[in-house]
Write a protein that holds these residues in place. Structure first.
Motif, PDB file in Angstrom:
ATOM      1  N   ASP A 174       0.834  -1.207   0.000  1.00 56.39           N
ATOM      2  CA  ASP A 174       0.000   0.000   0.000  1.00 56.39           C
ATOM      3  C   ASP A 174       0.868   1.255   0.000  1.00 56.39           C
ATOM      4  OD1 ASP A 174      -2.342  -1.511   0.082  1.00 56.39           O
ATOM      5  OD2 ASP A 174      -2.576  -1.341   2.248  1.00 56.39           O
ATOM      6  N   PHE A 175       1.868   1.281   0.895  1.00 57.65           N
ATOM      7  CA  PHE A 175       2.743   2.453   0.973  1.00 57.65           C
ATOM      8  C   PHE A 175       3.569   2.610  -0.305  1.00 57.65           C
ATOM      9  CE2 PHE A 175       2.279   1.500   5.625  1.00 57.65           C
ATOM     10  CZ  PHE A 175       1.606   2.673   5.961  1.00 57.65           C
ATOM     11  N   ALA A 176       3.969   1.488  -0.906  1.00 60.82           N
ATOM     12  CA  ALA A 176       4.715   1.544  -2.160  1.00 60.82           C
ATOM     13  C   ALA A 176       3.859   2.116  -3.280  1.00 60.82           C
ATOM     14  CB  ALA A 176       5.219   0.148  -2.535  1.00 60.82           C
ATOM     15  N   ALA A 177       2.593   1.735  -3.309  1.00 54.07           N
ATOM     16  CA  ALA A 177       1.686   2.255  -4.333  1.00 54.07           C
ATOM     17  C   ALA A 177       1.512   3.759  -4.187  1.00 54.07           C
ATOM     18  CB  ALA A 177       0.336   1.546  -4.241  1.00 54.07           C
ATOM     19  N   ALA A 178       1.472   4.237  -2.950  1.00 54.16           N
ATOM     20  CA  ALA A 178       1.351   5.676  -2.721  1.00 54.16           C
ATOM     21  C   ALA A 178       2.589   6.408  -3.219  1.00 54.16           C
ATOM     22  CB  ALA A 178       1.128   5.956  -1.236  1.00 54.16           C
ATOM     23  N   ALA A 179       3.758   5.853  -2.933  1.00 48.33           N
ATOM     24  CA  ALA A 179       4.999   6.481  -3.397  1.00 48.33           C
ATOM     25  C   ALA A 179       5.043   6.525  -4.918  1.00 48.33           C
ATOM     26  CB  ALA A 179       6.200   5.716  -2.851  1.00 48.33           C
ATOM     27  N   ALA A 180       4.661   5.435  -5.560  1.00 51.98           N
ATOM     28  CA  ALA A 180       4.658   5.398  -7.023  1.00 51.98           C
ATOM     29  C   ALA A 180       3.683   6.410  -7.599  1.00 51.98           C
ATOM     30  CB  ALA A 180       4.318   3.985  -7.509  1.00 51.98           C
ATOM     31  N   ALA A 181       2.534   6.572  -6.952  1.00 56.48           N
ATOM     32  CA  ALA A 181       1.546   7.553  -7.424  1.00 56.48           C
ATOM     33  C   ALA A 181       2.109   8.968  -7.350  1.00 56.48           C
ATOM     34  CB  ALA A 181       0.275   7.445  -6.589  1.00 56.48           C
ATOM     35  N   VAL A 182       2.830   9.274  -6.297  1.00 59.33           N
ATOM     36  CA  VAL A 182       3.420  10.604  -6.144  1.00 59.33           C
ATOM     37  C   VAL A 182       4.515  10.828  -7.179  1.00 59.33           C
ATOM     38  CG1 VAL A 182       4.927  11.941  -4.617  1.00 59.33           C
ATOM     39  CG2 VAL A 182       2.820  10.949  -3.725  1.00 59.33           C
ATOM     40  N   LEU A 183       5.263   9.785  -7.505  1.00 67.43           N
ATOM     41  CA  LEU A 183       6.372   9.910  -8.447  1.00 67.43           C
ATOM     42  C   LEU A 183       5.918   9.998  -9.904  1.00 67.43           C
ATOM     43  CD1 LEU A 183       8.748   7.252  -6.842  1.00 67.43           C
ATOM     44  CD2 LEU A 183       9.121   9.734  -6.866  1.00 67.43           C
ATOM     45  N   THR A 184       4.688   9.595 -10.181  1.00 66.00           N
ATOM     46  CA  THR A 184       4.261   9.500 -11.583  1.00 66.00           C
ATOM     47  C   THR A 184       3.104  10.399 -11.972  1.00 66.00           C
ATOM     48  OG1 THR A 184       2.812   7.619 -11.034  1.00 66.00           O
ATOM     49  CG2 THR A 184       5.042   7.113 -11.819  1.00 66.00           C
ATOM     50  N   GLY A 185       2.410  10.979 -11.021  1.00 64.68           N
ATOM     51  CA  GLY A 185       1.232  11.737 -11.432  1.00 64.68           C
ATOM     52  C   GLY A 185       0.902  12.888 -10.513  1.00 64.68           C
ATOM     53  N   GLY A 186       0.190  13.865 -11.079  1.00 60.63           N
ATOM     54  CA  GLY A 186      -0.334  14.964 -10.281  1.00 60.63           C
ATOM     55  C   GLY A 186       0.736  15.940  -9.834  1.00 60.63           C
ATOM     56  N   GLU A 187       0.290  16.926  -9.086  1.00 59.23           N
ATOM     57  CA  GLU A 187       1.184  17.967  -8.568  1.00 59.23           C
ATOM     58  C   GLU A 187       1.290  17.771  -7.062  1.00 59.23           C
ATOM     59  OE1 GLU A 187       3.816  20.368  -7.903  1.00 59.23           O
ATOM     60  OE2 GLU A 187       3.213  20.274 -10.019  1.00 59.23           O
ATOM     61  N   HIS A 188       2.422  17.258  -6.623  1.00 54.45           N
ATOM     62  CA  HIS A 188       2.578  16.898  -5.220  1.00 54.45           C
ATOM     63  C   HIS A 188       3.638  17.721  -4.488  1.00 54.45           C
ATOM     64  CE1 HIS A 188       0.005  13.365  -5.774  1.00 54.45           C
ATOM     65  NE2 HIS A 188       0.666  13.130  -6.892  1.00 54.45           N
ATOM     66  N   ALA A 189       4.358  18.568  -5.205  1.00 54.81           N
ATOM     67  CA  ALA A 189       5.436  19.333  -4.572  1.00 54.81           C
ATOM     68  C   ALA A 189       4.906  20.107  -3.374  1.00 54.81           C
ATOM     69  CB  ALA A 189       6.061  20.286  -5.585  1.00 54.81           C
ATOM     70  N   GLY A 190       5.582  19.966  -2.255  1.00 55.29           N
ATOM     71  CA  GLY A 190       5.197  20.662  -1.036  1.00 55.29           C
ATOM     72  C   GLY A 190       4.166  19.946  -0.198  1.00 55.29           C
ATOM     73  N   ALA A 191       3.638  18.819  -0.704  1.00 53.36           N
ATOM     74  CA  ALA A 191       2.585  18.110   0.016  1.00 53.36           C
ATOM     75  C   ALA A 191       3.158  17.327   1.189  1.00 53.36           C
ATOM     76  CB  ALA A 191       1.840  17.168  -0.919  1.00 53.36           C
ATOM     77  N   VAL A 192       2.328  17.200   2.219  1.00 50.18           N
ATOM     78  CA  VAL A 192       2.647  16.364   3.376  1.00 50.18           C
ATOM     79  C   VAL A 192       1.500  15.375   3.532  1.00 50.18           C
ATOM     80  CG1 VAL A 192       3.083  16.286   5.855  1.00 50.18           C
ATOM     81  CG2 VAL A 192       3.905  18.238   4.505  1.00 50.18           C
ATOM     82  N   TYR A 193       1.786  14.105   3.343  1.00 51.82           N
ATOM     83  CA  TYR A 193       0.754  13.082   3.411  1.00 51.82           C
ATOM     84  C   TYR A 193       0.925  12.236   4.676  1.00 51.82           C
ATOM     85  CZ  TYR A 193      -0.106  14.238  -1.486  1.00 51.82           C
ATOM     86  OH  TYR A 193      -0.397  14.903  -2.660  1.00 51.82           O
TER      87      TYR A 193
END
Length: 285
Positions: A174-193
């Motif tokens: 689950d955590f790996a899928a979240a990391a992959a999602a952040v690395l491949t899509g959307g605008e995540h710069a500056g986000a804290v999850y």
């Protein structure tokens, strides 16, 4: 180019697999690893394998060449993490990386967990480095409990010092899928999850689930932290590590490994793995 550090570790390897499954070309993925021979299977699939030792800065600058997005998987060497992570961040700055995602811990800036201190220090390093970053504050892995159930069956008990604290556990996948999602899509710069499972549980509920699925008597025995530490040392753990685990149980009791943010489910686009599913998988292994 996406670079994943610690890519032969439990989490890093799963992130690489998620990237490949998601359609990222293998030659656009760098598996940055301490021992390249351990990633031979990834190299055979076309992934770029590069040596990257957190304690050897000269390897890091070379490993990160051409990297756009970097996943810094936190070091497993407790007590040395902050210094090692600073080496990684400095090399990322030198290489011109545009985004660093870091696997931190829930509520790292305010957590009372002993293990949170180095994560907080790393977050501070990232904020000061000048590069865009994303903080992936991971909760407890379900595998922390399910990977070694033999002692629970042997003694009929799961020991701890967590009281009735609730744990927002999820699987490494689950955590790996979240990391992959952040690395491949959307605008995540500056986000804290704040990342945790959808269905929190207590250790007593864990024991009950293990008992129900296995058909064997397993109960949770809550101990004073000193006794729990002694039990862990008696089971063969180094005293320092035993103390860290016992401290983490105290943190669970304070609610420090609980989150109801929903961030993990939103990032992966599906419900997180449940405790029952994780136990079932473990019992089949």
């Amino acid at each position: 180019m996406i670079t994943v550090t610690g890519a032969t570790g439990h989490l890093g390897r799963l992130v690489v697999e998620e990237l490949l499954r998601g359609g990222v070309p293998a030659d656009q993925i760098v598996a940055a690893v301490r021992s390249p021979h351990k990633a031979a299977d990834l190299a055979e699939r076309g992934v770029q394998v590069r040596e990257a030792d957190y304690t050897k800065p000269e390897t890091l600058a070379t490993a990160f060449a051409g990297t756009d997005k970097l996943l810094l998987v936190s070091s497993s060497e407790i007590g040395q993490r902050a210094a090692q992570h600073r080496n990684v961040v400095d090399a990322a700055v030198q290489a011109g990386v545009s985004l660093i995602a870091y696997t931190s811990v829930l509520s790292a800036q305010t957590s009372g967990l002993a293990l949170a201190a180095e994560h907080k220090a790393t977050e501070d390093i990232l904020r000061a480095c000048g590069l865009a970053s994303v903080l992936l504050r991971n909760g407890w892995y379900l595998e922390n409990y399910t990977e070694n159930l033999a002692p629970a069956f042997q003694h009929g008990a799961i020991l701890g010092a967590a009281g009735e604290g609730r744990i927002s556990g999820a699987t490494r996948a689950d955590f790996a899928a979240a990391a992959a999602a952040v690395l491949t899509g959307g605008e995540h710069a500056g986000a804290v999850y704040e990342l945790g499972g959808d269905q929190p549980f207590t250790v007593a509920e864990l024991a009950a689930e293990v008992a129900a699925q296995s058909g064997k008597p397993v109960v949770y025995v809550d101990l004073p932290v000193e006794e729990y530490t002694k039990a862990l040392v008696g089971a063969g753990l180094p005293e320092a590590f035993a103390g860290l685990l016992a401290d983490s149980d105290l943190g669970i009791g304070r609610g420090e490994l609980f989150t109801d943010s929903g961030d993990l489910g939103r990032l992966i686009g599906r419900p997180t793995t449940t405790l029952a599913e994780a136990v079932a998988t473990a019992l089949k292994a």
